[in-house]
Design a protein around this motif. Sequence first.
Motif, mmCIF file in Angstrom:
data_model
loop_
_atom_site.group_PDB
_atom_site.id
_atom_site.type_symbol
_atom_site.label_atom_id
_atom_site.label_comp_id
_atom_site.label_asym_id
_atom_site.label_seq_id
_atom_site.Cartn_x
_atom_site.Cartn_y
_atom_site.Cartn_z
ATOM 1 N N LYS A 67 0.826 -1.210 0.000
ATOM 2 C CA LYS A 67 0.000 0.000 0.000
ATOM 3 C C LYS A 67 0.860 1.260 0.000
ATOM 4 O O LYS A 67 0.558 2.243 -0.691
ATOM 5 C CB LYS A 67 -0.915 -0.008 1.229
ATOM 6 N N ASN A 68 1.953 1.232 0.758
ATOM 7 C CA ASN A 68 2.860 2.388 0.831
ATOM 8 C C ASN A 68 3.499 2.673 -0.529
ATOM 9 O O ASN A 68 3.701 3.831 -0.905
ATOM 10 C CB ASN A 68 3.949 2.147 1.875
ATOM 11 N N LEU A 69 3.817 1.589 -1.256
ATOM 12 C CA LEU A 69 4.412 1.756 -2.580
ATOM 13 C C LEU A 69 3.407 2.384 -3.536
ATOM 14 O O LEU A 69 3.763 3.268 -4.322
ATOM 15 C CB LEU A 69 4.885 0.399 -3.124
ATOM 16 N N ARG A 70 2.159 1.959 -3.456
ATOM 17 C CA ARG A 70 1.102 2.537 -4.297
ATOM 18 C C ARG A 70 0.938 4.030 -4.025
ATOM 19 O O ARG A 70 0.820 4.838 -4.947
ATOM 20 C CB ARG A 70 -0.233 1.817 -4.063
ATOM 21 N N LEU A 71 0.938 4.371 -2.753
ATOM 22 C CA LEU A 71 0.817 5.788 -2.379
ATOM 23 C C LEU A 71 2.024 6.581 -2.870
ATOM 24 O O LEU A 71 1.887 7.720 -3.341
ATOM 25 C CB LEU A 71 0.691 5.915 -0.855
ATOM 26 N N GLY A 72 3.193 5.963 -2.790
ATOM 27 C CA GLY A 72 4.419 6.629 -3.237
ATOM 28 C C GLY A 72 4.416 6.885 -4.732
ATOM 29 O O GLY A 72 4.780 7.973 -5.196
ATOM 30 N N ILE A 73 3.970 5.890 -5.501
ATOM 31 C CA ILE A 73 3.897 6.037 -6.957
ATOM 32 C C ILE A 73 2.863 7.101 -7.330
ATOM 33 O O ILE A 73 3.091 7.930 -8.216
ATOM 34 C CB ILE A 73 3.561 4.688 -7.626
ATOM 35 N N GLY A 74 1.724 7.090 -6.654
ATOM 36 C CA GLY A 74 0.681 8.089 -6.905
ATOM 37 C C GLY A 74 1.174 9.490 -6.604
ATOM 38 O O GLY A 74 0.929 10.426 -7.376
ATOM 39 N N PHE A 75 1.881 9.635 -5.501
ATOM 40 C CA PHE A 75 2.440 10.937 -5.109
ATOM 41 C C PHE A 75 3.472 11.402 -6.137
ATOM 42 O O PHE A 75 3.502 12.574 -6.523
ATOM 43 C CB PHE A 75 3.080 10.826 -3.724
ATOM 44 N N PHE A 76 4.297 10.462 -6.611
ATOM 45 C CA PHE A 76 5.325 10.785 -7.609
ATOM 46 C C PHE A 76 4.677 11.249 -8.912
ATOM 47 O O PHE A 76 5.147 12.204 -9.540
ATOM 48 C CB PHE A 76 6.200 9.562 -7.863
ATOM 49 N N ALA A 77 3.577 10.580 -9.321
ATOM 50 C CA ALA A 77 2.877 10.954 -10.555
ATOM 51 C C ALA A 77 2.316 12.366 -10.458
ATOM 52 O O ALA A 77 2.415 13.162 -11.401
ATOM 53 C CB ALA A 77 1.762 9.951 -10.842
ATOM 54 N N VAL A 78 1.723 12.675 -9.300
ATOM 55 C CA VAL A 78 1.170 14.015 -9.085
ATOM 56 C C VAL A 78 2.286 15.059 -9.112
ATOM 57 O O VAL A 78 2.142 16.147 -9.687
ATOM 58 C CB VAL A 78 0.405 14.083 -7.750
ATOM 59 N N LEU A 79 3.414 14.708 -8.508
ATOM 60 C CA LEU A 79 4.567 15.612 -8.462
ATOM 61 C C LEU A 79 5.093 15.896 -9.875
ATOM 62 O O LEU A 79 5.432 17.044 -10.204
ATOM 63 C CB LEU A 79 5.673 14.991 -7.600
#
Length: 288
Positions: A67-79
Amino acid sequence: MAVESYTQEIALSLRFLCLPVLINSIRKMKFLLDLLFRVVQLFTEPYFLVFLAVVIIALLKRKNKRKNLRLGIGFFAVLIIIFIGNGFLGKLTSRYLQKNYVSTMLSKNKAPQNPVIVVLGGGVVDFEHTEKLHTMSYSRMVTAYQLYHDYKTNNLPCKILISGKGRGHKSEAELFSENFKKMGVSDADIIKEDKSMNTYENAKYSSKILQQMAPSDVYLVTSGFHMKRSMALFQTFGLNPVPQASDIIDTEITVFPNSYNAAFTFVMLKEVLGIWQVQLYNSLGLNG
């Protein structure tokens, strides 16, 4: 002596046998590198990065893992969207590509005997079965004409070499030529190179024509963001033209991301990648 001569013959035979193998290996290497750069080029496209992030998150969610990896990838995409869309990355790449070509001064201390202005095609648009030059082409045309007019006003000879075939039925060189004639450029002063399909071929085919002409000065006219890579390729083929940027593009720093910034950033990132490709190929001896 006979043994030495026989040894030399064997060495020469081996060289001729190995040469086709070497050429074939170089072609394969260049093909693989071309393919690699095409794949890497996708990662300069913001929408592809977002699509990739969504796919990875969906796959991880399906497996109900990390779940943390999913959140990290999502945050990176937004960034990434913010970084590209708000113009900040565009500002950096714009400066890298164009800072040396903003105010190029012409050298008028000497009177060249036979200068040649090389203008690169900017694409052809086929709209409703009518072929027109891309918007970008017109700034290049105007810059080339201004330079040509300066020489002609001073009663100095000057020629324009138009480089580009494009993907239309009519070549870029032909469409440029038609417009130049309407502007008053003599047909005798226009040279058309209508085989090239990309910047590499622009430099390759133009250099052959220029070597035969042996001009005193060569001016290179293209868009500012395209100039750095164009200069590198023309230098690869033994030319050192005077750069004349026809237009400059830039992004605007905004609070919210917008498509204007994203589009121009994407165009400039592709150019940066193209410059790295030229530098790599030159270091490996794959250009030329």
